[in-house]
Design an enzyme around this catalytic site. Structure first.
Site, PDB file in Angstrom:
ATOM      1  N   PHE A 205      14.780   4.463  27.586  1.00 14.32           N
ATOM      2  CA  PHE A 205      14.888   4.920  26.200  1.00 14.32           C
ATOM      3  C   PHE A 205      15.301   3.680  25.383  1.00 14.32           C
ATOM      4  O   PHE A 205      16.384   2.732  25.869  1.00 14.32           O
ATOM      5  CB  PHE A 205      15.796   5.870  25.706  1.00 14.32           C
ATOM      6  N   ASP A 206      14.667   3.342  24.115  1.00 13.03           N
ATOM      7  CA  ASP A 206      15.328   2.275  23.425  1.00 13.03           C
ATOM      8  C   ASP A 206      16.643   2.995  22.581  1.00 13.03           C
ATOM      9  O   ASP A 206      16.615   4.202  22.887  1.00 13.03           O
ATOM     10  CB  ASP A 206      14.309   1.826  22.346  1.00 13.03           C
ATOM     11  N   GLY A 207      17.498   2.408  22.180  1.00 17.23           N
ATOM     12  CA  GLY A 207      18.670   3.006  21.411  1.00 17.23           C
ATOM     13  C   GLY A 207      18.417   3.469  20.117  1.00 17.23           C
ATOM     14  O   GLY A 207      18.203   4.715  19.886  1.00 17.23           O
ATOM     15  N   PHE A 322      10.391   4.666  25.942  1.00 17.88           N
ATOM     16  CA  PHE A 322      10.256   5.136  24.502  1.00 17.88           C
ATOM     17  C   PHE A 322      10.920   4.114  23.672  1.00 17.88           C
ATOM     18  O   PHE A 322      12.096   3.748  23.645  1.00 17.88           O
ATOM     19  CB  PHE A 322      10.982   6.262  24.376  1.00 17.88           C
ATOM     20  N   ASP A 324      10.686   2.614  19.211  1.00 11.02           N
ATOM     21  CA  ASP A 324      10.282   2.843  17.862  1.00 11.02           C
ATOM     22  C   ASP A 324       9.437   1.865  17.339  1.00 11.02           C
ATOM     23  O   ASP A 324       8.751   1.888  16.332  1.00 11.02           O
ATOM     24  CB  ASP A 324      11.489   3.209  16.759  1.00 11.02           C
TER      25      ASP A 324
END
Lengths: 363, 280
Positions: A205-207, A322, A324
């Site tokens: 995951f990105d943060g 993932f 954004d």
């Protein structure tokens, strides 16, 4: 009520009674089937992953037929090739990894309904269903639940199935899902793909704007990095607001704890990664403290301080990553990582740090 | 001429070759609220008649002299209300050719003498009785009235078929712990499936795959994906064009039905919803 489910699932006693009856009949039916295939779990307790037909299988050629020659030709093509299995798509390795975790969960907890439940959620036409099932059987995938909406939006059905994560190729539907509070991401086909682990599900995951809200992202874009560092230090002890994929991480955490409870922490078949452009010293603490305040664990946190994510992801080899921001997605894909774009937050209006002149989808 | 059959002189009487659909009066008009007026107000299934009218008109526009179906109303135990019902039909301009009044005991006999190819009602016990007599029957789903209800029906008309009836072998069902009444309903639904499909097929064949004003949906509640695939192939074999398909494999049917929002629903005894969810 299971805590794995999204918050807006309302408890209603009449509906619950109906649900119990449906469930009891289905359970009895499956138990009598005398098949080796495992029974699908009760949706209320399961971690439901909805995948679209185009993410599960590679349907680029067929899509081209639809766009160039229309619906009739498209459907006729599928019917004509019904017994030819489709090729695996971007979400295929992820789905296979989910099944591996399910097998291990069933070994440790034979009566539990807390498993991954994979639903095929597509606005594809029902006539294509037969080919989809043939392909699913060809690869021995455990998918028993289908939603073929024949052109209509799948959003209502995502909620009806209490979906924990939705993967699709259609960024508009994904954006709509996120706006409705459902964790969702857009997947892309890539030409190269790294060799993936077969016994462990690895999710990266990105943060900011994925696990967390985009509040800090906004500061960077509008006021620059220095202001961002100062802000993060000042608010180190104030947890960030949650982002669209926080609940999915939470659901993974619940399943992980089931393995820890049986002393399987070292062999846990689920591993989570945080891969963030934040730097550890100046802005990392807030992230870790936020996770702690949520009672969530992440197995590995990688703070890149702005370095490109691609090479590191190549080493991690997640089944899905993932993020954004599209340029991170592109960077990751170039080096063979399966990536999924989360169209949320201020990052959608920027490309590589510059404001996109025309508002609209950057695809 | 039977005094209990009222012919609506405002509507052209169609030849007997046209498919007859018998609809229960209860629900089309509001029969519960007492009123001094000559006409009754609209009930929860009123919009169904309007939807049929819209479909017939759309079709007549394309190919004149083709009418999809002849709609008749069955009114059980409503002899006292004959005048009001007659007036209401004319008042709203409904395309109903005849209205049959009878007592509850005469129900199955009356139904058979209408030669209806399809019976629709909100009452599941009436639907069951019809199925037992070999008349294809389905549940009418109540709809909430939209504000400023126009003549045009914007949403496509949805028919929900049971994937379990089409795909599940009967032997497997008795092992699933269903009650006797449920099993009987299921068997009856299965027996009349081919005829039911024929009526729907007749409706659907006039429209193309895209933007059809009629959509056929298949939903299986109990069966696994194998039975669902079998149902899809059965539908294809019956010449039915299925637009949407759902396989629940034990997931709760209520929320999914709320999303599908069918107008008519094939009743196979397997759903736990005793009251059909209204459109919200």
């Amino acid at each position: 009520m299971s805590e794995i489910k999204p918050n807006d699932v309302v408890a209603d006693s009449a509906a619950d009674a109906g649900e119990e009856k449906d469930w009891a009949a289905a359970k009895a039916f499956f138990d009598n089937l005398k098949t080796k295939k495992p029974r699908p779990p009760k949706p209320r307790y399961a971690v439901t992953i909805a995948v679209s037909s185009r993410t599960l299988f590679n349907m680029t050629e067929e899509r081209k037929i639809y766009e160039e020659e229309g619906l009739e030709t498209y459907v006729a093509h599928h019917i004509a090739h019904e017994n030819e299995p489709l090729r695996p798509g971007a979400a295929f390795p992820f789905v296979k990894a989910l099944m591996t975790v399910n097998d291990k969960l069933r070994e440790l907890y034979p009566d539990s309904e807390e498993l991954f439940d994979i639903v095929l959620m597509t606005n594809n036409h029902a006539q294509v269903g037969v080919r989809l099932i043939n392909s699913i059987n060809h690869y021995d995938l455990t998918i028993e639940r289908f939603c073929m909406t024949g052109g209509q939006s799948p959003i209502g059905y995502l909620k009806a199935y209490m979906t924990n994560l939705y993967l699709s190729k259609n960024s508009e539907t994904v954006t709509e899902a996120i706006e409705e509070g459902i964790a969702a991401a857009t997947m892309f086909n890539s030409d190269t793909q790294n060799q993936l682990c077969e016994d462990q599900l690895r999710v990266a995951f990105d943060g900011d704007a994925v696990l967390f809200s985009d509040e800090s992202e906004i500061i960077v874009k509008k006021h620059g990095l220095d202001t961002f560092f100062e802000h993060e230090k000042e608010y180190e002890n104030k947890p960030l607001a949650q982002g669209p994929l926080k609940c999915f991480l939470e659901a993974l955490g619940k399943l992980q704890r089931k393995f820890y409870a049986k002393n399987e922490r070292m062999n846990c078949p689920i591993r989570t990664f945080l891969v963030t452009a934040r730097s550890a010293a100046s802005s990392g603490a807030r992230v870790l403290k936020t996770l702690r305040s949520w009672g969530l664990e992440i197995d590995e946190a990688l703070f890149l301080a702005g370095a490109p994510k691609g090479p590191l992801l190549q080493k991690i080899r997640p089944h899905i990553f993932f993020d954004d921001q599209m340029f991170h997605i592109e960077g990751a894909q170039e080096l063979g990582t399966i990536s999924a774009h989360v169209p949320y937050g201020i990052g959608q209006k920027y490309h590589k740090g510059k404001l996109i002149e025309k508002p609209g989808s950057k695809n | 001429m039977d005094p209990n059959i009222i012919t609506n002189t405002d509507v052209v009487q169609l030849p007997s070759s046209v498919i007859v659909i018998a609809v229960s009066c209860h629900g089309i008009f509001d029969l519960d609220t007492p009123t001094e007026l000559d006409t009754l107000s609209k009930g929860p299934t009123f919009s169904f008649i309007k939807a049929i009218q819209a479909m017939n008109e759309k079709l007549t526009g394309k190919t004149p002299k083709v009418t999809l179906f002849d709609v008749i109303i069955l009114a059980k135990d409503l002899q006292g209300n004959q005048a009001k019902i007659e007036n209401s039909i004319k008042h709203y301009g409904l395309p109903i050719s005849r209205c049959w009044f009878f007592n509850n005991e005469e129900f199955t006999q009356s139904l058979k003498s209408t030669n209806a190819k399809l019976f629709l009602s909100m009452d599941s016990s009436d639907v069951c009785k019809a199925l037992q007599e070999g008349v294809p029957a389905a549940l009418l789903c109540p709809q909430t009235q939209a504000e400023g209800d126009k003549e045009q029906v914007a949403n496509p008309f949805k028919v929900l078929l049971s994937g379990d009836v089409m795909g599940l072998p009967e032997e497997k069902l008795s092992e699933a712990g269903l009650s006797q009444p449920q099993l009987q309903t299921f068997k009856a639904a299965k027996a009349s499936m081919a005829e039911f499909a024929a009526v729907i097929r007749e409706m659907r064949r006039h429209f193309a795959r895209e933007d059809s004003p009629l959509r056929v949906t298949l939903m299986s509640v109990l069966g696994s994906s194998k039975e669902w695939a079998s149902a899809l192939l059965t539908a294809r074999g019956l010449g039915l064009e299925v637009d949407e398909a759902y396989c629940l494999a034990g997931a709760s049917s209520g929320p999914i039905l709320n999303c599908i929002q069918p107008h008519i629903m094939c009743y196979d005894g397997l759903y736990s919803v005793t009251e059909v969810p209204a459109l919200s």
